[in-house]
Motif scaffolding. Structure first.
Motif, PDB file in Angstrom:
ATOM      1  N   GLN A  10      88.500   9.845 105.454  1.00  0.00           N
ATOM      2  CA  GLN A  10      89.547   9.019 104.848  1.00  0.00           C
ATOM      3  C   GLN A  10      90.194   8.115 105.892  1.00  0.00           C
ATOM      4  O   GLN A  10      90.483   6.937 105.618  1.00  0.00           O
ATOM      5  N   LEU A  11      90.382   8.657 107.093  1.00  0.00           N
ATOM      6  CA  LEU A  11      90.984   7.882 108.169  1.00  0.00           C
ATOM      7  C   LEU A  11      90.122   6.670 108.521  1.00  0.00           C
ATOM      8  O   LEU A  11      90.620   5.549 108.657  1.00  0.00           O
ATOM      9  N   GLN A  12      88.816   6.880 108.640  1.00  0.00           N
ATOM     10  CA  GLN A  12      87.910   5.788 108.968  1.00  0.00           C
ATOM     11  C   GLN A  12      87.923   4.714 107.878  1.00  0.00           C
ATOM     12  O   GLN A  12      87.857   3.513 108.171  1.00  0.00           O
ATOM     13  N   LYS A  13      88.022   5.144 106.628  1.00  0.00           N
ATOM     14  CA  LYS A  13      88.052   4.187 105.515  1.00  0.00           C
ATOM     15  C   LYS A  13      89.325   3.348 105.557  1.00  0.00           C
ATOM     16  O   LYS A  13      89.288   2.130 105.343  1.00  0.00           O
ATOM     17  N   VAL A  17      89.633  -0.703 106.017  1.00  0.00           N
ATOM     18  CA  VAL A  17      90.354  -1.554 105.069  1.00  0.00           C
ATOM     19  C   VAL A  17      91.392  -2.410 105.795  1.00  0.00           C
ATOM     20  O   VAL A  17      91.547  -3.604 105.505  1.00  0.00           O
ATOM     21  N   ILE A  18      92.117  -1.810 106.736  1.00  0.00           N
ATOM     22  CA  ILE A  18      93.117  -2.565 107.496  1.00  0.00           C
ATOM     23  C   ILE A  18      92.452  -3.706 108.254  1.00  0.00           C
ATOM     24  O   ILE A  18      92.929  -4.851 108.238  1.00  0.00           O
ATOM     25  N   GLY A  23      92.664  -8.000 110.056  1.00  0.00           N
ATOM     26  CA  GLY A  23      92.132  -8.296 111.383  1.00  0.00           C
ATOM     27  C   GLY A  23      92.636  -7.377 112.476  1.00  0.00           C
ATOM     28  O   GLY A  23      92.201  -7.466 113.627  1.00  0.00           O
ATOM     29  N   TYR A  24      93.551  -6.467 112.138  1.00  0.00           N
ATOM     30  CA  TYR A  24      94.044  -5.500 113.120  1.00  0.00           C
ATOM     31  C   TYR A  24      93.044  -4.351 113.243  1.00  0.00           C
ATOM     32  O   TYR A  24      92.662  -3.737 112.240  1.00  0.00           O
TER      33      TYR A  24
END
Length: 277
Positions: A10-13, A17-18, A23-24
């Motif tokens: 979930q963290l990687q997803k 998305v961010i 672009g961050y």
């Protein structure tokens, strides 16, 4: 309703998305620390879980702008760790005084309190008029606060105590104007300061500096990003240039250790070995 901790998938997803929407790039931030910040955002904004967080990050740029300070940990204080600023005054400024002009980079400056701490020290040492100071951060809202130089009056008493603990000799009140709830620093303290956005994770060097200050920023990065940032600082320092890190940050046991000598281990002062003249 209690929420389940964010797992690695979930963290990687969320990180993806961010990046795709803003672009961050947070892919090399400490996973444990970044996960806790995301969980706090979910709780503070009363979201149902990571899926709703992804929806908000995907379709609501104002939401992302609102939570960015929570993701980047934009916290700072004036004369944070007074013994460090006393050390800068006693150990580092005499060396900077040997240069006819001085370039300083304050990386990860957040809302600017530590930048103003430094300009006050430079004024009292008689170096400020020789300095060009570049204060950068990833968070544009934090930079906007730094540019204004307006802060809560509630903090002023503590900041004044620290100023005198550092060894300040001028009445601190000469540096600011106050109102009922806020105080603002005199415009002269930022006339030699350029505030600008810069992302340590992806942006390049933009000059050669005599001093780089980056305190309590790299503790939120994983080892890969820490190495990248230390390399960036090495490439941004003049020969014998000075580097100041946070109390829990170090160059030891990194690939860049050979390029620095330690001036003061406790205060985290380092000096560049080699580099451009």
């Amino acid at each position: 309703m209690s929420l389940s901790p964010i797992n690695s998938g979930q963290l990687q997803k969320i990180i993806k998305v961010i990046y795709e929407n803003s672009g961050y790039d947070f892919s090399n931030y400490s996973k444990a620390s970044f996960g806790r910040r995301l969980e706090k955002i979910i709780k503070d904004h009363r979201l149902k879980g990571h899926r709703e967080l992804i929806e908000k990050l995907s379709g609501d740029l104002s939401f992302f702008a609102n939570v960015l300070p929570d993701l980047t940990v934009s916290t700072t204080e004036m004369f944070r760790d007074p013994e460090v600023y006393k050390g800068i005054f006693d150990q580092l400024l005499p060396e900077l005084a040997t240069y006819p002009s001085i370039r300083i980079w304050h990386a990860g400056c957040s809302t600017g309190e530590e930048v103003y701490s430094m300009t006050i020290l430079l004024k009292e040492f008689g170096l400020y008029d020789r300095c060009s100071i570049y204060a950068t951060d990833i968070d544009e809202r934090a930079l906007a606060t730094a540019k204004r130089g307006i802060y809560r009056l509630d903090d002023l008493q503590e900041y004044t105590k620290r100023y005198y603990k550092v060894g300040g000799t001028t009445p601190f009140s000469e540096y600011y104007n106050s109102s009922d709830k806020f105080f603002s620093f005199d415009a002269s303290l930022r006339k030699n300061v350029l505030f600008s956005t810069h992302n340590l994770a992806i942006d390049k060097s933009f000059g050669d500096f005599h001093l780089i200050i980056c305190r309590n920023v790299m503790i939120y990065f994983d080892r890969i990003l820490q190495e990248r940032v230390l390399g960036l600082f090495k490439n941004s320092l003049m020969r014998r240039g000075l580097l100041v890190l946070g109390s829990k940050e170090s160059i030891g046991f990194t690939s860049e250790e050979k390029n620095f000598e330690t001036i003061d281990h406790k205060l985290r002062f380092f000096k560049r070995i080699g580099g451009p003249l």
